[in-house]
Design an enzyme around this catalytic site. Structure first.
Site, PDB file in Angstrom:
ATOM      1  N   LYS A 206       0.078   3.998  -0.168  1.00 36.84           N
ATOM      2  CA  LYS A 206      -0.409   5.251  -0.133  1.00 36.84           C
ATOM      3  C   LYS A 206       0.156   6.745  -0.029  1.00 36.84           C
ATOM      4  O   LYS A 206       0.069   6.330  -1.744  1.00 36.84           O
ATOM      5  CB  LYS A 206      -0.108   5.631   1.576  1.00 36.84           C
ATOM      6  CG  LYS A 206      -0.245   4.283   2.148  1.00 36.84           C
ATOM      7  CD  LYS A 206      -0.075   4.633   4.294  1.00 36.84           C
ATOM      8  CE  LYS A 206      -0.111   3.672   4.129  1.00 36.84           C
ATOM      9  NZ  LYS A 206      -0.484   3.269   5.994  1.00 36.84           N
TER      10      LYS A 206
ATOM     11  N   GLU B 153      -7.162   5.022   7.545  1.00 36.13           N
ATOM     12  CA  GLU B 153      -6.940   6.301   7.695  1.00 36.13           C
ATOM     13  C   GLU B 153      -8.016   7.120   5.818  1.00 36.13           C
ATOM     14  O   GLU B 153      -7.902   8.097   6.372  1.00 36.13           O
ATOM     15  CB  GLU B 153      -5.486   6.120   6.661  1.00 36.13           C
ATOM     16  CG  GLU B 153      -4.179   6.419   7.913  1.00 36.13           C
ATOM     17  CD  GLU B 153      -2.813   5.684   6.995  1.00 36.13           C
ATOM     18  OE1 GLU B 153      -3.110   5.857   5.237  1.00 36.13           O
ATOM     19  OE2 GLU B 153      -2.233   4.718   7.653  1.00 36.13           O
TER      20      GLU B 153
ATOM     21  N   SER C  23       2.959  -2.819  10.502  1.00 34.17           N
ATOM     22  CA  SER C  23       4.566  -2.343  10.418  1.00 34.17           C
ATOM     23  C   SER C  23       5.083  -3.462  10.333  1.00 34.17           C
ATOM     24  O   SER C  23       6.275  -4.265  10.664  1.00 34.17           O
ATOM     25  CB  SER C  23       4.829  -2.369  11.542  1.00 34.17           C
ATOM     26  OG  SER C  23       4.585  -0.489  11.931  1.00 34.17           O
TER      27      SER C  23
ATOM     28  N   ASN D 232       0.860  -1.028  -0.392  1.00 33.97           N
ATOM     29  CA  ASN D 232       0.392  -0.102   0.116  1.00 33.97           C
ATOM     30  C   ASN D 232       0.716   1.043   0.113  1.00 33.97           C
ATOM     31  O   ASN D 232       1.651   1.939   1.214  1.00 33.97           O
ATOM     32  CB  ASN D 232      -0.719  -0.203   1.170  1.00 33.97           C
ATOM     33  CG  ASN D 232      -1.625   1.055   1.529  1.00 33.97           C
ATOM     34  OD1 ASN D 232      -1.423   2.029   0.430  1.00 33.97           O
ATOM     35  ND2 ASN D 232      -2.522   1.176   2.872  1.00 33.97           N
TER      36      ASN D 232
ATOM     37  N   HIS E 154      -9.544   0.769   4.509  1.00 37.34           N
ATOM     38  CA  HIS E 154      -8.552   1.042   5.345  1.00 37.34           C
ATOM     39  C   HIS E 154      -8.675   2.276   6.441  1.00 37.34           C
ATOM     40  O   HIS E 154      -9.337   3.471   6.139  1.00 37.34           O
ATOM     41  CB  HIS E 154      -7.501   2.314   4.559  1.00 37.34           C
ATOM     42  CG  HIS E 154      -5.556   2.082   4.870  1.00 37.34           C
ATOM     43  ND1 HIS E 154      -5.516   2.834   5.925  1.00 37.34           N
ATOM     44  CD2 HIS E 154      -5.065   0.815   5.118  1.00 37.34           C
ATOM     45  CE1 HIS E 154      -4.527   2.608   6.550  1.00 37.34           C
ATOM     46  NE2 HIS E 154      -3.878   1.348   5.679  1.00 37.34           N
TER      47      HIS E 154
ATOM     48  N   GLU F 255      -5.869  -5.093  10.418  1.00 38.55           N
ATOM     49  CA  GLU F 255      -4.529  -4.062  10.713  1.00 38.55           C
ATOM     50  C   GLU F 255      -5.168  -3.434  11.695  1.00 38.55           C
ATOM     51  O   GLU F 255      -6.255  -2.407  11.664  1.00 38.55           O
ATOM     52  CB  GLU F 255      -4.667  -2.564   9.125  1.00 38.55           C
ATOM     53  CG  GLU F 255      -4.685  -3.778   8.273  1.00 38.55           C
ATOM     54  CD  GLU F 255      -3.708  -2.835   6.927  1.00 38.55           C
ATOM     55  OE1 GLU F 255      -2.838  -2.913   7.294  1.00 38.55           O
ATOM     56  OE2 GLU F 255      -4.025  -1.327   7.096  1.00 38.55           O
TER      57      GLU F 255
ATOM     58  N   GLY G 157       2.128   2.686  10.634  1.00 32.61           N
ATOM     59  CA  GLY G 157       3.411   2.974  10.505  1.00 32.61           C
ATOM     60  C   GLY G 157       3.865   3.758  12.221  1.00 32.61           C
ATOM     61  O   GLY G 157       4.742   4.387  12.320  1.00 32.61           O
TER      62      GLY G 157
HETATM   63  P1  PGA Z   1       2.510   0.012   8.041  1.00 33.19           P
HETATM   64  O1  PGA Z   1       1.234   0.203   6.810  1.00 33.19           O
HETATM   65  O2  PGA Z   1       3.317  -1.328   7.149  1.00 33.19           O
HETATM   66  O3  PGA Z   1       3.825   1.639   6.843  1.00 33.19           O
HETATM   67  O4  PGA Z   1       2.789   0.371   8.929  1.00 33.19           O
HETATM   68  C1  PGA Z   1       0.184  -0.607   6.602  1.00 33.19           C
HETATM   69  C2  PGA Z   1      -1.290  -0.106   6.177  1.00 33.19           C
HETATM   70  O5  PGA Z   1      -1.253   1.034   6.353  1.00 33.19           O
HETATM   71  O6  PGA Z   1      -1.620  -1.004   5.126  1.00 33.19           O
END
Ligand code: PGA
Length: 246
Positions: free
Chosen positions: A10, A94, A208, A8, A92, A163, A169
């Site tokens: 982003k 976010e 992560s 992803n 997601h 998630e 992150g």
């Molecule tokens: P990350 O993000 O691996 O940077 O923690 C995962 C995600 O939000 O899909």
């Protein structure tokens, strides 16, 4: 079913990053049949990425739930498909947080994507407050129930991603017991919704995931792959995660 490892990106990536897409796709094609790999890139990069790596799965990160209309700035499933996407992430955290997307919106997006022929990764996950309050499993199970697209679903085309928001992150990863407990609860909801095919839907872990923790995560029962953010931006970081899924 083989594991699905999806990146992803982003809000990262321009034409300058196409060499990373090419390197990831080249290794993925050597591993075809052993692991499934995809990159969900910004909408602006879908067309160029898809043209650069024919046969490799390029995905989007969101879908508008309607097929067309007066929705300034939005992109519908048919447009993503037309641009070369064959997959999309929906729900997601976010998007749920920054764009106030509710479970019903996520369900409608998943249904729109599947109807347009896109593979879907539907994300769920709890906040730190919810986890510390002991409500993580109940909260995520309710999210799953309210977000799942109407069946039947084809397990080759539809996946869930667990998630935990506090792991995205942050460098913090859910422990094997937390992941195993949550995936079991999600599996129960999938089977309740879809019957036998619900037992085949892959449940990815995200939050992560890195080269150095991927093997331990994949060893947890019923982890069907990973949704990877930061560590998917370069072939050097992402491919070891893909290899860990073999
Ligand atoms: P990350 O993000 O691996 O940077 O923690 C995962 C995600 O939000 O899909």
């Amino acid at each position: 079913m083989v594991k699905l490892i999806a990146g992803n990106w982003k809000m990262h990536g321009t034409a300058a990053d196409l060499p990373e897409v090419r390197a990831i796709a080249a290794r993925a094609s050597q591993l075809a049949g052993q692991v499934e790999v995809a990159l969900c890139v910004p909408a602006t990069l879908i067309h160029r990425a898809a043209e650069a790596v024919p046969g490799f799965t390029i995905g989007a990160q969101d879908i508008h739930h309607r097929p067309k209309g007066a929705h300034t700035g939005d992109v519908c499933a048919a447009m993503l498909h037309d641009a070369g996407a064959s997959m999309a992430i929906v729900g997601h955290s976010e998007r749920r947080e920054a764009h106030s997307e509710a479970d019903a919106d996520v369900k409608a997006k998943a249904e729109a994507g599947l109807a347009a022929g896109l593979k879907i990764i539907l994300c769920v996950g709890e906040s730190l407050d919810v986890r510390e309050g002991g409500e993580a499993v109940a909260t995520v199970a309710a999210q799953v129930d309210a977000s799942l697209p109407a069946g039947p679903v084809d397990p080759a085309l539809f996946s869930l991603a667990y998630e935990p928001i506090w792991a995205i992150g942050t460098g913090k990863v859910a422990g094997p017991a937390e992941i195993g407990e949550m995936h079991a609860a999600i599996r129960e909801r999938l089977v309740a919704a879809y019957g036998e095919p619900g037992g085949q839907v892959r449940i990815l872990y995200g939050g992560s995931v890195k080269a150095d923790n991927a093997a331990a995560i994949f060893a947890v029962p019923d982890v069907g792959g990973a949704l990877v953010g930061g560590a998917s931006l370069s072939a050097a970081d992402f491919l070891p995660i893909v290899e860990a899924a073999l």
